[in-house]
Design a protein around this motif. Sequence first.
Motif, mmCIF file in Angstrom:
data_model
loop_
_atom_site.group_PDB
_atom_site.id
_atom_site.type_symbol
_atom_site.label_atom_id
_atom_site.label_comp_id
_atom_site.label_asym_id
_atom_site.label_seq_id
_atom_site.Cartn_x
_atom_site.Cartn_y
_atom_site.Cartn_z
ATOM 1 N N CYS A 1 0.898 -1.278 -0.153
ATOM 2 C CA CYS A 1 0.075 0.051 0.041
ATOM 3 C C CYS A 1 0.722 1.143 -0.301
ATOM 4 O O CYS A 1 2.182 1.134 0.147
ATOM 5 C CB CYS A 1 -0.976 0.109 1.149
ATOM 6 S SG CYS A 1 0.120 0.070 2.807
ATOM 7 N N THR A 2 0.427 2.468 0.069
ATOM 8 C CA THR A 2 1.149 3.820 -0.251
ATOM 9 C C THR A 2 1.855 3.867 1.032
ATOM 10 O O THR A 2 3.061 4.311 1.123
ATOM 11 C CB THR A 2 0.147 4.833 -0.140
ATOM 12 O OG1 THR A 2 -0.885 4.702 -1.189
ATOM 13 C CG2 THR A 2 0.645 6.137 -0.162
ATOM 14 N N GLU A 3 1.429 3.517 2.373
ATOM 15 C CA GLU A 3 2.150 3.687 3.454
ATOM 16 C C GLU A 3 3.918 2.786 3.348
ATOM 17 O O GLU A 3 4.747 3.199 3.856
ATOM 18 C CB GLU A 3 1.767 3.184 4.564
ATOM 19 C CG GLU A 3 0.718 4.133 5.204
ATOM 20 C CD GLU A 3 -0.714 3.943 4.397
ATOM 21 O OE1 GLU A 3 -0.844 3.053 3.751
ATOM 22 O OE2 GLU A 3 -1.555 5.008 4.555
ATOM 23 N N HIS A 4 3.685 1.694 2.805
ATOM 24 C CA HIS A 4 4.673 0.592 2.390
ATOM 25 C C HIS A 4 5.508 1.380 1.397
ATOM 26 O O HIS A 4 6.773 1.406 1.558
ATOM 27 C CB HIS A 4 4.358 -0.668 1.974
ATOM 28 C CG HIS A 4 3.518 -1.336 3.085
ATOM 29 N ND1 HIS A 4 2.405 -2.415 2.632
ATOM 30 C CD2 HIS A 4 3.275 -1.440 4.163
ATOM 31 C CE1 HIS A 4 1.998 -2.916 3.542
ATOM 32 N NE2 HIS A 4 2.278 -2.331 4.461
ATOM 33 N N PHE A 5 5.037 1.917 0.407
ATOM 34 C CA PHE A 5 5.965 2.496 -0.582
ATOM 35 C C PHE A 5 6.656 3.856 -0.037
ATOM 36 O O PHE A 5 7.854 4.331 -0.565
ATOM 37 C CB PHE A 5 5.107 3.196 -1.590
ATOM 38 C CG PHE A 5 4.577 2.108 -2.718
ATOM 39 C CD1 PHE A 5 5.397 0.696 -2.910
ATOM 40 C CD2 PHE A 5 3.253 1.890 -3.106
ATOM 41 C CE1 PHE A 5 4.922 -0.460 -3.747
ATOM 42 C CE2 PHE A 5 2.851 0.823 -3.772
ATOM 43 C CZ PHE A 5 3.694 -0.313 -4.006
ATOM 44 N N VAL A 6 6.068 4.502 0.971
ATOM 45 C CA VAL A 6 6.555 5.803 1.617
ATOM 46 C C VAL A 6 7.808 5.205 2.210
ATOM 47 O O VAL A 6 8.999 5.756 2.252
ATOM 48 C CB VAL A 6 5.879 6.438 2.499
ATOM 49 C CG1 VAL A 6 6.512 7.347 3.524
ATOM 50 C CG2 VAL A 6 4.751 7.175 1.674
ATOM 51 N N PHE B 1 6.207 -3.171 6.182
ATOM 52 C CA PHE B 1 7.086 -2.156 5.680
ATOM 53 C C PHE B 1 6.748 -0.723 6.282
ATOM 54 O O PHE B 1 6.362 -0.078 5.879
ATOM 55 C CB PHE B 1 6.840 -2.069 4.182
ATOM 56 C CG PHE B 1 7.674 -3.460 3.465
ATOM 57 C CD1 PHE B 1 8.674 -3.590 3.248
ATOM 58 C CD2 PHE B 1 6.319 -4.214 3.062
ATOM 59 C CE1 PHE B 1 9.039 -4.846 2.535
ATOM 60 C CE2 PHE B 1 6.756 -5.491 2.251
ATOM 61 C CZ PHE B 1 8.148 -5.590 2.069
ATOM 62 N N VAL B 2 7.055 -0.841 7.601
ATOM 63 C CA VAL B 2 7.397 0.418 8.427
ATOM 64 C C VAL B 2 8.437 0.599 9.326
ATOM 65 O O VAL B 2 9.107 -0.276 9.610
ATOM 66 C CB VAL B 2 5.776 0.485 9.458
ATOM 67 C CG1 VAL B 2 4.554 0.608 8.667
ATOM 68 C CG2 VAL B 2 6.008 -0.674 10.354
ATOM 69 N N SER B 3 8.853 1.784 9.253
ATOM 70 C CA SER B 3 10.021 2.116 10.126
ATOM 71 C C SER B 3 9.960 1.859 11.768
ATOM 72 O O SER B 3 8.711 2.126 12.074
ATOM 73 C CB SER B 3 10.856 3.419 9.887
ATOM 74 O OG SER B 3 9.667 4.400 10.129
ATOM 75 N N LYS B 4 10.904 2.124 12.280
ATOM 76 C CA LYS B 4 10.742 1.933 14.285
ATOM 77 C C LYS B 4 10.358 3.301 14.465
ATOM 78 O O LYS B 4 9.426 3.232 15.374
ATOM 79 C CB LYS B 4 12.111 1.676 14.230
ATOM 80 C CG LYS B 4 12.125 1.576 15.997
ATOM 81 C CD LYS B 4 13.503 1.624 16.647
ATOM 82 C CE LYS B 4 14.247 0.034 16.298
ATOM 83 N NZ LYS B 4 15.422 -0.026 17.111
#
Length: 828
Positions: free
Chosen positions: A516-521, A587-590
């Motif tokens: 999704c968009t958040e993953h691509f960010v 796929f998100v950062s800490k």
Amino acid sequence: MAFWSEIVKLQKFLPQFQALYAQRFPIEVRHYLAEWIEQQPWSSIPINPTNENLARNLLDAMVSELQKMSSRMPYSVKCKLNEYAVVLKKTFDQQPLELVNIMNCLLMQENQLFQELRQTQASVVSTGNVPAQPVLATNNKRIKQEDANILQQLTLLSGSVKTIQMYRSTIQQMNEVSDQEQQQLAACYQSQHHLPQASSPLPEYTKREEHTSQQKSTWDDHRRKRNYSILEAVGSLEQVQGTVLNMIQDWKRRLQLSGNGAYFEDNLGSLQEWCDKLAEMNCQIQQELGLISTCEDIASDQISGVPDKLSSLLNNLVRSAFLVEKQPPQVLKTQSKFSSTVRFLLGVKLNAPTKPPVVKAIIITEQQARVMRQHGNIHSENTGEIMNNTSLLEFSNATKTTSASFRNMSLKKIKRSDRRGTESVTEEKFAVLFSSELSITGSEMKCHVQAISLPIVVIVHGSQDNNATATILWDNAFSEIERLPFHVPDRVSWPQMCETLNMKFMAEVQSTQGLCTEHFVFLAQKIFDEQSYSMVDFTNRMVSWSQFNKENLPGRTFTFWQWFDGVMELTKKHLKDYWNNGLILGFVSKQYANILLNQRVNGTFLLRFSDSEIGGITIAWIDDSEKGGRQVYNVQPFTTKDLTIRSLGDRVRDIERLLCLYPSKPKDEAFKKYYTKEVKGKDGYLHAGVKTTVNGEQTQVVAQPMVPSPVPQSCVVCTTPEMPGWPQVPCNPSNISYDKGDAPIASSISLLPNMMTTVNQGEDFPNAIQCSHLIDPYRAENDMEMNFENDPQFVRGVDNIPIPSELELNALLNMNTVDMSLVNSTEF
């Protein structure tokens, strides 16, 4: 309604279409002239100098339509469209065929991109978690529409051939009648010539002469119409053949994209049918010309160039009909077996009365492929040696196909060329070239045919597979349909990269749950080393090959692709069901995970892929801190090795601090189906298992005796003294060093998970000795307390208790799993 209007509806994907057009063609022109552009026969115009006038007409018409459209637009848009009209005219006026080629490629790629984006929106059926079928109606409709269009054109062409046959038969009959009348006219003339009193032609002679003249005029008229029909039929044949050959090119491109995971609609059966019909029409027209030439001389006629034209078309068709149906592996390891299949779409026309033709396979370099593209052959030394590299091109009655299958090929050795600059061996591309000599029924020519495979990267060790796959992924995704082998751009737009990564991830994991968009960010933050949380900031950015898989990520020892490939491998092996059911945020950062968790109650946790380790997944949760306030805790990432020992679901169950999955789903409700059921011991034994703990949780191990005792015994509680060589692990949160600056709201702690061995008492042994070792390595006291409850068989004192071995201690305290068959039980 124009197809472009369907594209415009995909608002969030429009940047990808903008990237597709980029510097190649103004997307504003595509937008305002959408319907007109889609109505033009771009795919029906072969790229050769004979069609330059037709291409120029299309250019002039496009400029005219653009000027008409601008007159109805506001001033700002009007100026822009008029400017584009001037630029298009100036750019393509000297090479109008280039416009045709660009528009044909863009429309095909546009359609392909549309299908892929629609596929990513495929949903998951709620019952049974069965993946829904991809949304492919539009793609199937396009192929069916193309087939219907070809069938209609071939029907018209067949009618033209019948018209030629009719004219040829009529003219032949007229010739026979004319010969008879000429003989009668000559006889009449001779009779009149011998009459001395005849001063003027006899009425009969005059009548016959007028009739003969009229017949000749009719004959000339039929001849002109016949010639016109021949020219019209050849033109239609060339147009239809151009469309079919473009469809073959489209098939090859879609086959290449399927290597990255794109859906592939195999319409080779229809293409074979069209090729057969085209060859048949070509041979019929040639036969008509052969019959005509026996009655009249066509050397100086308007159809004098038709025989050569037909031979050229048939030769081109034969060469294009020879293709690689099943590609060899694009990452090819030396000394390993591989297979491939070559197919000939004109099998029914193959003239092989005695022995089928032999197809030979050789491996060539990128430079050799370029020479072959330009000159048609290779004049250089051998690149490598392929074992079992010949096969017969045979017709199968069962499948009605003609193919040559290479089932047991092996690349024995490879000779590498000099590499350019910093190019590595995993960036060097090769290809397998298949060739043969074919004869076609109804034609005297013998055609040398060649088919080249998709690019191949040759490796000699499994450790090179990852980087070789990156080279192939880039080539498959960003190559053009018509290119100089094997050229690909060094930089591509970020939306194009997102599309490729999403396609590859879904195919590799075999999931309908895409990114999704958040993953691509997050992925953009990682590859560009920037911390923006808006996708808009990355839309117009370009990604280079070096950023993708040559340069290590900042502060890491691996590239972006190596990290992403590790995530796919981990998900494919251990996390597919969790991902498909939306349990992994991924796929998100800490830092972003900290933001999300700080908005939730204590015990809320999420699962994300580690960005510091290849192929790792970590658990982050929010809880109270020993220093006051709240704290985000992060467990050291679990890798494939860890999840092979104990599944993710069981690990989530083991950690009691985890209460609900982000945003608010109870843990057991989300993960209960993944919990492993406890197994009872067999043959009088108790089942031994492992359990995950994290620093700060008390580690308790219950050790049961292996043989049940008929005599009830008292519990022995042992507090282990501090011993030399036994590493002291701090568990007090105040002793843990915090990662400064990791969390924007609350700081986070990274915890080490431990593997704890547990032995459960079976229900069938109520008289078993209840014995527990309560291990507390964090106590300052150096003592051993023994509770005997007046049992005479035990003697008080530390000296009588054996010191645990190092292996036993590792089994109790270390992260690594220990084979319990190697651990001796402690006796008291």
